[in-house]
Design a protein around this motif. Structure first.
Motif, PDB file in Angstrom:
ATOM      1  N   GLU A   6      -2.312   6.262   2.584  1.00 26.63           N
ATOM      2  CA  GLU A   6      -3.584   5.744   1.907  1.00 26.63           C
ATOM      3  C   GLU A   6      -4.385   5.004   2.799  1.00 26.63           C
ATOM      4  O   GLU A   6      -5.772   5.198   2.747  1.00 26.63           O
ATOM      5  N   LYS A  21      -0.216  -3.783 -11.069  1.00 29.23           N
ATOM      6  CA  LYS A  21       0.203  -2.632 -10.357  1.00 29.23           C
ATOM      7  C   LYS A  21      -0.956  -2.382  -9.462  1.00 29.23           C
ATOM      8  O   LYS A  21      -1.436  -3.068  -8.736  1.00 29.23           O
ATOM      9  N   ASN A  22      -1.177  -0.915  -9.451  1.00 26.63           N
ATOM     10  CA  ASN A  22      -2.155  -0.409  -8.535  1.00 26.63           C
ATOM     11  C   ASN A  22      -3.618  -0.068  -9.227  1.00 26.63           C
ATOM     12  O   ASN A  22      -4.037   1.101  -9.303  1.00 26.63           O
ATOM     13  N   SER A  23      -4.223  -0.840  -9.512  1.00 25.84           N
ATOM     14  CA  SER A  23      -5.445  -0.775 -10.625  1.00 25.84           C
ATOM     15  C   SER A  23      -6.734  -1.002  -9.915  1.00 25.84           C
ATOM     16  O   SER A  23      -7.610  -0.647 -10.630  1.00 25.84           O
ATOM     17  N   CYS A  51      -9.083   1.749   4.863  1.00 28.84           N
ATOM     18  CA  CYS A  51      -8.336   1.726   3.487  1.00 28.84           C
ATOM     19  C   CYS A  51      -9.455   2.282   2.282  1.00 28.84           C
ATOM     20  O   CYS A  51      -9.391   2.956   1.456  1.00 28.84           O
ATOM     21  N   ARG A 105      -5.532   1.547  -3.274  1.00 31.09           N
ATOM     22  CA  ARG A 105      -5.161   0.487  -4.247  1.00 31.09           C
ATOM     23  C   ARG A 105      -3.832  -0.201  -4.136  1.00 31.09           C
ATOM     24  O   ARG A 105      -2.981   0.183  -4.986  1.00 31.09           O
ATOM     25  N   PRO A 106      -3.937  -0.688  -3.285  1.00 36.08           N
ATOM     26  CA  PRO A 106      -2.538  -1.640  -3.108  1.00 36.08           C
ATOM     27  C   PRO A 106      -2.296  -2.614  -4.202  1.00 36.08           C
ATOM     28  O   PRO A 106      -3.180  -2.918  -4.779  1.00 36.08           O
ATOM     29  N   THR A 107      -0.964  -3.290  -3.968  1.00 34.80           N
ATOM     30  CA  THR A 107      -0.548  -4.384  -4.852  1.00 34.80           C
ATOM     31  C   THR A 107      -1.748  -5.407  -4.424  1.00 34.80           C
ATOM     32  O   THR A 107      -1.840  -5.883  -3.264  1.00 34.80           O
ATOM     33  N   GLU A 118       1.104  -8.668  -8.821  1.00 33.97           N
ATOM     34  CA  GLU A 118       2.152  -7.382  -9.151  1.00 33.97           C
ATOM     35  C   GLU A 118       2.191  -6.650 -10.578  1.00 33.97           C
ATOM     36  O   GLU A 118       2.106  -5.638 -10.561  1.00 33.97           O
ATOM     37  N   THR A 165      -9.465  -1.122  -6.442  1.00 39.35           N
ATOM     38  CA  THR A 165      -9.797  -0.711  -4.991  1.00 39.35           C
ATOM     39  C   THR A 165     -10.020  -1.889  -4.087  1.00 39.35           C
ATOM     40  O   THR A 165     -10.744  -2.767  -4.531  1.00 39.35           O
ATOM     41  N   GLU A 186       0.862  -1.265  -0.165  1.00 38.64           N
ATOM     42  CA  GLU A 186      -0.011   0.047   0.004  1.00 38.64           C
ATOM     43  C   GLU A 186       0.916   1.350   0.068  1.00 38.64           C
ATOM     44  O   GLU A 186       1.927   1.194   0.670  1.00 38.64           O
ATOM     45  N   ARG A 187       0.275   2.286  -0.928  1.00 38.79           N
ATOM     46  CA  ARG A 187       1.314   3.471  -0.818  1.00 38.79           C
ATOM     47  C   ARG A 187       0.800   4.350   0.444  1.00 38.79           C
ATOM     48  O   ARG A 187      -0.202   4.202   1.036  1.00 38.79           O
TER      49      ARG A 187
END
Length: 343
Positions: free
Chosen positions: A65, A280-282, A182, A252-254, A277, A284, A61-62
């Motif tokens: 967020e 990507k972060n595509s 989240c 939007r985590p991995t 992976e 929710t 997770e970024r």
């Protein structure tokens, strides 16, 4: 100068060492016996640590967020921190203050709800107030009011063992840990589904195994393709007769094995059987299936399917969709088999 072997002080020292060795041996034996008699304790903690890591962002997770709330909403409940004396500059700080009261391993969270007034114009002298509260029922939080005229932003925090719901199917029940910090709007929708006796239209209609491209822990095999099959089960969470409001983009985590995520703005969702992976972060992500229940998802991928093409992608569709219902958890945590390893 060295001591003589028969020196009395040396003998006393040797006796002390023997005593310490004996005590250590007793403690070690006790620990081993405890694990053997109650094997679910460590494995259950391991399972929860995995899920908490997914919720907090440790698995991709970024940063920052996973401290989100719902704007124009005031949640009620007994206060554990009075906002008139507890102020911050942002809702994230308010959320984090609540989380610090929900980080222990010795019981339920002391704080599971935060309410922040962050609109300077609308809040006036109450700007920055951070109210920390405790709900009687976190799966049915007490709402004071909501709407555009409400200047408050509210969020929920689910501690270890809390915020777990059931996705019931004829092939078994998937226990899902929800991530309200989240994906608060997503979780709010799932909590609405819990109030329905039935969920006509809620179903799983696509099922694709890991094939030979991912191992049993969801790791991608080196140099293997990424599908098809794509290692997931997919369906919809829209109850017939209940209007669905599109879910806004949230954290939007991995995607990891067990991730429960929306496709677009919903109501279509999927449960991943592998670590993706490459996506990507595509998507929710609003929850994760308890690791020990993933065998149920794997079982669904073994049902008869037929080939189809969705948006120019070859997919495997179940010949008979699997109906599902979202329910509150029936079993206690002690009944859950969490004999698994965490990452």
């Amino acid at each position: 100068m060295g001591r003589r072997p028969n020196d009395p002080e040396n003998s006393r020292f040797a006796s002390l060492v023997l005593l310490l060795v004996a005590l250590f041996s007793c403690v070690f034996v006790y620990a081993v016996v405890s694990i053997l008699l109650n094997p679910n304790v460590n494995s259950q903690n391991s399972s929860f640590q995995y899920l908490e890591a997914m919720a907090s962002g440790d698995l991709g997770e970024r940063k920052g967020e996973c401290c989100r709330g719902i704007e124009n909403l005031e949640l009620w409940g007994p206060a554990v921190k009075w906002g008139s004396e507890f102020k911050f500059n942002s809702s994230v700080e308010c959320c984090q203050a609540c989380k610090t009261m929900c980080s222990g391993n010795d019981g339920p969270c002391l704080c599971d709800t935060w309410v922040f007034c962050g609109n300077k114009e609308a809040c006036g002298s109450r700007f920055g107030e951070c109210w920390l509260k405790k709900q009687k029922d976190t799966l049915a939080p007490d709402r004071q009011e909501a709407g555009e005229t409400v200047s408050w932003t509210s969020g929920l925090i689910f501690g270890k063992g809390e915020g777990i719901v059931e996705m019931e199917t004829k092939y078994g029940t998937l226990h899902i840990k929800l991530f309200p910090d989240c994906a608060p709007y997503s979780v709010a929708y799932i909590l609405e589904l819990l109030t329905l006796r039935h969920c006509a239209g809620c179903q799983i209609d696509r099922a694709e195994s890991r094939g030979k491209y991912w191992d049993s822990e969801g790791n991608h095999i080196k140099d293997a393709p990424f599908g098809p099959p794509f290692a997931l089960i997919q369906g919809t969470l829209e109850a017939q007769g209940t209007p669905f409001k599109k879910i806004p983009t949230e954290a939007r985590p991995t995607i990891r094995r067990g991730s429960v995520a929306w496709i677009g703005s919903g109501p279509e969702f999927f449960i991943s059987l592998a670590n993706h992976e490459e996506w990507k972060n595509s998507y929710t992500v609003f929850g994760s299936v308890l690791p020990e229940d993933m065998e149920i998802a794997e079982k669904i991928t073994q049902l008869p399917t037929k080939s189809d093409v969705w948006s120019n992608i070859n997919v495997s569709v179940l010949q008979k969709p699997v109906p599902l219902v979202m329910r509150r958890m029936k079993r206690s945590l002690g009944d859950l088999n969490t004999n698994v390893k965490s990452d």
